[in-house]
Design an enzyme around this catalytic site. Structure first.
Site, PDB file in Angstrom:
ATOM      1  N   ARG A 153       0.822  -1.218   0.000  1.00 17.43           N
ATOM      2  CA  ARG A 153       0.000   0.000   0.000  1.00 17.43           C
ATOM      3  C   ARG A 153       0.857   1.272   0.000  1.00 17.43           C
ATOM      4  NH1 ARG A 153      -3.554  -3.416   2.535  1.00 17.43           N
ATOM      5  NH2 ARG A 153      -2.918  -3.041   4.673  1.00 17.43           N
ATOM      6  N   TYR A 160       0.050   4.503  -2.315  1.00 19.08           N
ATOM      7  CA  TYR A 160      -0.077   5.887  -1.854  1.00 19.08           C
ATOM      8  C   TYR A 160       0.909   6.788  -2.598  1.00 19.08           C
ATOM      9  CZ  TYR A 160      -2.564   3.512   1.899  1.00 19.08           C
ATOM     10  OH  TYR A 160      -3.425   2.723   2.606  1.00 19.08           O
ATOM     11  N   TYR A 169     -13.462  10.447   1.118  1.00 23.03           N
ATOM     12  CA  TYR A 169     -14.615  10.245   2.013  1.00 23.03           C
ATOM     13  C   TYR A 169     -14.206  10.572   3.454  1.00 23.03           C
ATOM     14  CZ  TYR A 169     -13.071   5.845   4.139  1.00 23.03           C
ATOM     15  OH  TYR A 169     -12.401   4.904   4.873  1.00 23.03           O
ATOM     16  N   HIS A 222     -13.121  12.617   6.611  1.00 20.94           N
ATOM     17  CA  HIS A 222     -12.202  13.750   6.749  1.00 20.94           C
ATOM     18  C   HIS A 222     -10.944  13.379   5.967  1.00 20.94           C
ATOM     19  CE1 HIS A 222      -9.353  16.539   8.425  1.00 20.94           C
ATOM     20  NE2 HIS A 222     -10.220  17.044   9.298  1.00 20.94           N
ATOM     21  N   VAL A 278      -7.805  12.373   8.364  1.00 21.98           N
ATOM     22  CA  VAL A 278      -7.949  11.589   9.587  1.00 21.98           C
ATOM     23  C   VAL A 278      -7.723  10.116   9.255  1.00 21.98           C
ATOM     24  CG1 VAL A 278      -9.625  10.795  11.308  1.00 21.98           C
ATOM     25  CG2 VAL A 278      -9.459  13.217  10.763  1.00 21.98           C
ATOM     26  N   ALA A 316     -15.518   9.318  10.325  1.00 21.72           N
ATOM     27  CA  ALA A 316     -16.222   8.183  10.942  1.00 21.72           C
ATOM     28  C   ALA A 316     -16.403   8.430  12.438  1.00 21.72           C
ATOM     29  CB  ALA A 316     -15.429   6.900  10.707  1.00 21.72           C
ATOM     30  N   GLN A 322      -9.399   0.669  11.614  1.00 22.55           N
ATOM     31  CA  GLN A 322      -8.928  -0.410  10.720  1.00 22.55           C
ATOM     32  C   GLN A 322      -8.825  -1.724  11.487  1.00 22.55           C
ATOM     33  OE1 GLN A 322      -7.052   1.584   7.002  1.00 22.55           O
ATOM     34  NE2 GLN A 322      -5.407   1.305   8.444  1.00 22.55           N
ATOM     35  N   ALA A 340     -20.594   3.471  10.461  1.00 28.05           N
ATOM     36  CA  ALA A 340     -21.515   4.576  10.161  1.00 28.05           C
ATOM     37  C   ALA A 340     -22.264   4.273   8.862  1.00 28.05           C
ATOM     38  CB  ALA A 340     -20.710   5.864   9.994  1.00 28.05           C
ATOM     39  N   SER A 384     -15.192  -1.103   9.442  1.00 29.03           N
ATOM     40  CA  SER A 384     -15.512  -1.270  10.871  1.00 29.03           C
ATOM     41  C   SER A 384     -14.504  -0.523  11.748  1.00 29.03           C
ATOM     42  CB  SER A 384     -15.470  -2.749  11.274  1.00 29.03           C
ATOM     43  OG  SER A 384     -16.291  -3.538  10.457  1.00 29.03           O
ATOM     44  N   THR A 385     -15.017   0.110  12.777  1.00 29.83           N
ATOM     45  CA  THR A 385     -14.184   0.715  13.827  1.00 29.83           C
ATOM     46  C   THR A 385     -14.574   0.049  15.142  1.00 29.83           C
ATOM     47  OG1 THR A 385     -14.037   2.833  12.672  1.00 29.83           O
ATOM     48  CG2 THR A 385     -13.619   2.889  15.033  1.00 29.83           C
TER      49      THR A 385
END
Ligand code: SAM
Length: 263
Positions: free
Chosen positions: A67, A71, A93, A95, A98, A125, A167, A208, A235-236
């Site tokens: 990854r 990036y 999506y 912020h 964040v 989120a 994550q 969310a 999921s958080t």
């Protein structure tokens, strides 16, 4: 001259973006997007004729790609257009800054090359989580960690405050090449957390809503059930406090007060 503005679209399609962010999307020469669903992608396309998704930079099915490389390529792509003198808007999506590195890196690089670059905040989120769970993070405080970082480094949770693990579906995925974790790694996380929290401690898997007709996922489980619970990329994990706040009597003494003085 080229300019870069990174904006957040919020979690929920169409309704959670700021007026300012939306107008930047409308006037941009190029919009780069990183959103989680096709609806949001099409909504962005309705605001600007030149919207390009950064999604194709992620590894294809079966491809092994770090990854970090993804990036780096995204940042490169964004900067190419800034260098061409365009007003480039990146719409991410939530912020944009964040638990998300691309906007920060693109802004830093653009500034280092003398371009004007800024970030506008979005509804993350976490902002949705406090609203959906009815919790004010200020009542006892809170901590947020990326789940893998929480495992790999010596973080000490403050069990008197709320703890968010972002994550969670990637917990322990240190190779940066996979898009999910394993029961084995989640068991390591549970054992790790068990140093501070009982196995029966209630935790919440939170997702969310991202579309107006959806309800948030608020699934309350015990800590020991975590490895066997369905976790998604969005999921958080929210871990409520395990202990009540306790006074710092040394400071109270310095202030010349006792616990009885505090309302
Ligand atoms: N920048 C995003 C924000 O402002 O919320 C966060 C991006 S971070 C790379 C991805 C992580 O954010 C997920 O693994 C999850 O922890 C959290 N996340 C993303 N979408 C979410 C959702 N719909 N509900 C809850 N958490 C979410």
């Amino acid at each position: 001259t080229g300019r870069l503005v990174c904006v957040g679209t919020g979690m929920q399609l169409g309704g959670q973006i700021s007026v300012l962010s939306q107008s930047y999307i409308e006037i941009a020469d190029v919009v780069y997007s990183l959103v989680t669903d096709g609806f949001s992608q099409r909504w962005l396309a309705s605001l600007n004729d030149n919207v390009q998704s950064l999604q194709p930079f992620y590894a294809l099915e079966g491809e092994l790609k770090n990854r970090r490389e993804t990036y780096r390529q995204m940042v490169d792509e964004i900067l190419t257009q800034v260098r061409l003198g365009k007003l480039v808007v990146c719409a991410f999506y939530g912020h944009p800054g964040v638990f998300a590195c691309v906007a920060h890196r693109a802004i830093a690089l653009a500034r280092s090359e003398g371009f004007e670059a800024k970030m506008l905040p979005g509804i993350s989120a976490e902002a949705c989580l406090w609203a959906d769970l009815g919790i004010d993070p200020g009542t006892v405080g809170h901590q947020s960690f990326e789940a893998t970082q929480f495992l790999l480094y010596d973080h000490i949770p403050n069990t008197c405050s709320h703890l968010l693990l972002w994550q969670i579906a990637l917990a322990g995925e240190y190779t940066l090449t996979q898009f999910s974790t394993t029961v084995y790694k989640l068991k390591i996380l549970v054992t790790h957390l068990n140093q501070w929290y009982p196995l029966t401690h209630p935790v919440i898997v939170y997702e969310a809503a991202t579309l107006p007709f959806q309800q948030p996922r608020i699934e309350s489980i015990t800590l020991e059930q975590l490895p066997y619970t369905k976790l998604n990329a969005v999921s958080t994990l929210m871990i409520p406090p395990a202990k009540a706040l306790s006074f710092n009597h040394q400071v109270l003494e310095q202030l010349g007060i006792t616990a009885a003085n505090i309302g």
